[in-house]
Design an enzyme around this catalytic site. Structure first.
Site, PDB file in Angstrom:
ATOM      1  N   HIS A 108      -1.231  11.119   6.764  1.00  0.00           N
ATOM      2  CA  HIS A 108       0.044  10.928   5.884  1.00  0.00           C
ATOM      3  C   HIS A 108       1.146  11.829   6.227  1.00  0.00           C
ATOM      4  CE1 HIS A 108      -1.548   7.786   3.414  1.00  0.00           C
ATOM      5  NE2 HIS A 108      -0.440   7.209   3.577  1.00  0.00           N
TER       6      HIS A 108
ATOM      7  N   ARG B 224       5.491   1.049  -0.104  1.00  0.00           N
ATOM      8  CA  ARG B 224       4.454   1.643  -0.624  1.00  0.00           C
ATOM      9  C   ARG B 224       4.466   2.293  -1.985  1.00  0.00           C
ATOM     10  NH1 ARG B 224       3.669   3.869   5.140  1.00  0.00           N
ATOM     11  NH2 ARG B 224       1.565   3.322   5.632  1.00  0.00           N
TER      12      ARG B 224
ATOM     13  N   ARG C 111       3.915  -3.567  -2.081  1.00  0.00           N
ATOM     14  CA  ARG C 111       2.774  -3.606  -2.487  1.00  0.00           C
ATOM     15  C   ARG C 111       2.067  -2.758  -3.528  1.00  0.00           C
ATOM     16  NH1 ARG C 111      -0.613   0.165   1.699  1.00  0.00           N
ATOM     17  NH2 ARG C 111       0.252   1.786   0.639  1.00  0.00           N
TER      18      ARG C 111
ATOM     19  N   GLU D 170      -7.378  -4.825   5.414  1.00  0.00           N
ATOM     20  CA  GLU D 170      -7.653  -3.581   6.314  1.00  0.00           C
ATOM     21  C   GLU D 170      -8.864  -3.244   6.001  1.00  0.00           C
ATOM     22  OE1 GLU D 170      -4.870  -0.917   4.050  1.00  0.00           O
ATOM     23  OE2 GLU D 170      -5.260  -1.819   2.171  1.00  0.00           O
TER      24      GLU D 170
ATOM     25  N   ASN E 276      -4.137   1.125   9.885  1.00  0.00           N
ATOM     26  CA  ASN E 276      -4.613   2.479   9.502  1.00  0.00           C
ATOM     27  C   ASN E 276      -5.924   2.594   8.916  1.00  0.00           C
ATOM     28  OD1 ASN E 276      -1.733   2.886  10.286  1.00  0.00           O
ATOM     29  ND2 ASN E 276      -1.271   3.431   8.156  1.00  0.00           N
ATOM     30  N   ASP E 277      -6.322   1.735   7.981  1.00  0.00           N
ATOM     31  CA  ASP E 277      -7.338   1.621   7.186  1.00  0.00           C
ATOM     32  C   ASP E 277      -8.437   0.747   7.903  1.00  0.00           C
ATOM     33  OD1 ASP E 277      -7.249   3.315   5.053  1.00  0.00           O
ATOM     34  OD2 ASP E 277      -5.495   2.034   4.146  1.00  0.00           O
TER      35      ASP E 277
ATOM     36  N   ARG F 198      -9.536   8.996   7.989  1.00  0.00           N
ATOM     37  CA  ARG F 198      -8.281   9.167   8.692  1.00  0.00           C
ATOM     38  C   ARG F 198      -7.686  10.474   8.385  1.00  0.00           C
ATOM     39  NH1 ARG F 198      -4.670   4.681   5.416  1.00  0.00           N
ATOM     40  NH2 ARG F 198      -2.869   5.809   6.067  1.00  0.00           N
TER      41      ARG F 198
ATOM     42  N   CYS G 271       1.278  -3.891   9.205  1.00  0.00           N
ATOM     43  CA  CYS G 271       2.278  -2.907   8.793  1.00  0.00           C
ATOM     44  C   CYS G 271       1.495  -1.651   9.110  1.00  0.00           C
ATOM     45  CB  CYS G 271       2.566  -3.136   7.471  1.00  0.00           C
ATOM     46  SG  CYS G 271       1.219  -3.017   6.634  1.00  0.00           S
TER      47      CYS G 271
HETATM   48  C1  PEP Z   1      -2.569   0.661   6.634  1.00  0.00           C
HETATM   49  O1  PEP Z   1      -3.674   0.889   6.045  1.00  0.00           O
HETATM   50  O2  PEP Z   1      -2.436   0.360   7.875  1.00  0.00           O
HETATM   51  C2  PEP Z   1      -1.460   0.806   5.925  1.00  0.00           C
HETATM   52  C3  PEP Z   1      -0.249   0.236   6.332  1.00  0.00           C
HETATM   53  O3  PEP Z   1      -1.514   1.401   4.596  1.00  0.00           O
HETATM   54  P1  PEP Z   1      -1.640   2.638   4.144  1.00  0.00           P
HETATM   55  O4  PEP Z   1      -1.361   3.540   5.392  1.00  0.00           O
HETATM   56  O5  PEP Z   1      -0.454   3.039   3.019  1.00  0.00           O
HETATM   57  O6  PEP Z   1      -2.961   2.955   3.640  1.00  0.00           O
HETATM   58 MG    MG Z   2      -4.118   0.995   3.958  1.00  0.00          MG
END
Ligand code: PEP
Ligand code: MG
Length: 582
Positions: free
Chosen positions: A196, A303, A338, A439, A462-463, A473, A510
């Site tokens: 993050h 988010r 979301r 994800e 990302n996930d 992560r 996303c």
């Molecule tokens: C992701 O996981 O790609 C995503 C966009 O959500 P976050 O980064 O908030 O987990």
């Molecule tokens: Mg995510």
């Protein structure tokens, strides 16, 4: 001069003075509390004082025979200090009067007491300041229940222009506090490209270097720094020649960005006229400013969990409704809200008050799992979204789906909420399209089954990458394994896009991969037509789309997907990107 290397985020250069944030153990969480929580907070504070008193007495009566004789007298001093009204009484009054959390109240009064000792001329009595710190530290430990992880941000001034934040780590909750303080760059010891901290740096459009081990001990406050995000380099105390060289580079990048700004008004279409939808990721209503001039066609990921951070109580339905409405009315285009993705790396307080320390939080009670287990948390949000949806074009998106019963349970809860709102005669939109974030590998593999029950899919890379490659992560020691071009990731992404196409529903992406120009041609070649990203990335991605002839990409995709060698695969993607207007 010293040169340090980590993982660069973005491509910018920053030159400025270091602002080294407090070591984690000095951190004091600070937030306002609701009037109705005041009694509980005072009780929590009083209990912490009582616990420390008991702990000190226990220590005193169980001193080993070998302990120096003055030890008991030292403990007496600590007990006396604990009973000083500035430590044991006045914080309780501050909690009531100022509606602040116990740690913050205690810290304020402890500072007053410390200042009193600072002004004493007797050098012996002056050292008693350390005893105050120790006693306060004990109470803080009880209040916070665990060693702290993040730096103290609340004491920082507002504008941090030209300052480069140097910290061990920044949690999403810290990110909320830093959002409007226009610092020049970040440098952190921990964190990877999809942490993050990295997402925050991208959303602020500032350079960052993360995963720079030991940086907090190497860089001193006020050190002159150059941060080069493109190479992940941090230069400490650079000489005149280097400084000039980087200033020239920085000026050139500034000019390039200015030139790029004009592209925001041009169509996001390839040279052979394939239109692509470019959307923005946002976290708070304040982020709407960043959308200006970005050319975003709407919000592809809002988010909402950021509204729940740095506070003791979740926002009530009405507060959520107002926040969602503000965004929906301000955005010129659809807004994908979301539902809550709390848990794991997204703790409300940055991880300071984790009730259950799950063994592997990313695999635990997070996102939709947490929401389904706590309907009293989830239902007010669903109601607020459905109510706010009468003010514009809104879609609702469920994070971290992994099983079909979980999806069915979510849909049934949404229906239940609609029935309640209808019965109450409230204004709401019962036809909000419901989408799912894909994800988790289980959902990516069975994307066709999810697609049958949803109105749209959104790929959270990302996930998806975290879970597919089994790399946490937030654990920078496994950053090196992060690879969006891993064949498993590419196959899953392709599978999700195909599942959406077959079910005739839109698929967007996303995760951070969507905002990296290295992957734009590849993703378009895989069939992706909707990209959602941090607003600062939008212009560059738009330019990449406008420079691409889509009809020439598929032959590259075949070669990339058939490639069995990692290095060769990366080389192929580089070659694809190097093609002049492919
Ligand atoms: C992701 O996981 O790609 C995503 C966009 O959500 P976050 O980064 O908030 O987990
Ligand atoms: Mg995510």
């Amino acid at each position: 001069m010293l040169s340090l290397g980590g993982t660069g985020i973005g491509r910018g250069i920053a030159i400025g003075r270091a602002l080294v944030l407090d070591a984690p153990q000095n951190e004091v969480p600070q937030f306002q509390i609701d009037t109705k929580r005041v009694d509980d907070e005072v009780l929590r504070f009083n209990r912490a004082i009582a616990a420390v008193r008991q702990e000190l007495r226990h220590l005193q009566s169980n001193l080993p025979a070998t302990a120096p004789p003055e030890t008991s007298a030292f403990i007496d001093v600590h007990l006396l200090m604990l009973d000083d009204p500035l430590i044991s009484k006045e914080p309780g009054e501050s909690i009531r009067r100022d509606k602040i959390n116990a740690e913050w109240a205690l810290n304020n009064h402890a500072n007053t007491l410390a200042a009193f000792f600072d002004n004493i001329s007797d050098p012996y009595l002056r050292t008693k300041k350390d005893d105050v710190a120790q006693v306060v530290g004990r109470v803080m430990d009880v209040l916070t229940q665990r060693p702290e992880r993040s730096p103290n941000l609340s004491g920082l001034g507002h504008a941090l222009t030209d300052r480069i934040i140097v910290a061990r780590d920044l949690s999403p909750a810290d990110a909320v506090m830093l959002r409007h303080r226009s610092m020049a760059a970040f440098v952190t010891s921990l964190g990877g490209p999809i942490s993050h901290t990295a997402i925050l740096a991208r959303s602020l459009g500032i350079p960052a270097v993360v995963g720079l081990h030991g940086v907090i001990d190497t860089i001193q406050d006020q050190d002159e720094l150059i941060v080069d995000a493109a190479t992940g380099t941090v230069l400490v105390a650079p000489d005149e020649r280097l400084l000039k060289q980087f200033q020239r580079l920085q000026a050139r990048q500034h000019d390039e960005r200015q030139a790029l700004a004009k592209i925001g008004e041009k169509r996001a279409a390839t040279l052979d006229d394939q239109e692509i939808t470019l959307l923005a990721n946002i976290e708070l209503p304040e982020d709407l400013n960043a959308l200006k001039g970005s050319g975003a066609a709407g919000v592809g990921l809002y988010r909402t969990e950021f509204l729940f951070m740095n506070r003791t109580e979740p926002p009530e339905e009405e507060e959520q409704y107002q926040a969602y409405r503000q965004i929906i009315q301000a955005v010129n285009g659809p807004v994908t809200v979301r539902t809550l993705d709390l848990g794991a790396d997204k703790q409300v307080d940055g991880g300071r008050d984790e009730p259950k320390a799950a063994m592997t939080p990313a695999l635990g009670l997070r996102a939709i799992r947490l929401c389904l287990s706590e309907p009293s948390l989830f239902k007010p949000q669903l109601r607020a979204i459905l109510r706010a949806a009468v003010h514009g074009d809104v879609q609702m998106m469920i994070p971290m789906l992994s099983s079909l019963p979980e999806l069915e349970q979510s849909l049934s809860l949404i229906r239940e909420v609609c029935t309640e709102l209808e019965r109450e005669g409230a204004a709401f939109n019962p036809n909000v399209p419901i989408g799912g974030m894909i994800e988790v590998p289980a959902a990516a593999i069975a994307a066709d089954l999810f697609a049958q029950k949803l109105d749209f899919l959104s790929i959270g890379t990302n996930d998806l990458i975290q879970y597919t490659l089994a790399i946490d992560r937030v654990d920078d020691s496994v950053n090196y394994l992060y690879d969006p071009l891993h064949p498993s990731v590419l196959r899953l992404v392709r599978n999700i896009i195909q599942a959406g196409d077959q079910a005739n529903i839109p698929v967007s992406m996303c995760g951070e991969m969507a905002g990296d120009p290295v992957f734009t041609r590849l993703l378009m070649g895989l069939g992706l037509r909707q990209f959602s990203m941090e607003p600062s990335q939008l212009l560059e991605i738009r330019q990449q789309i406008r420079n691409t002839r889509l009809s020439a990409v598929p032959e590259w995709i075949d070669r990339i997907l058939a490639c069995t060698d990692t290095a060769a695969l990366h080389e192929l993607v580089d070659q694809l990107n190097a093609q002049e207007c492919v």
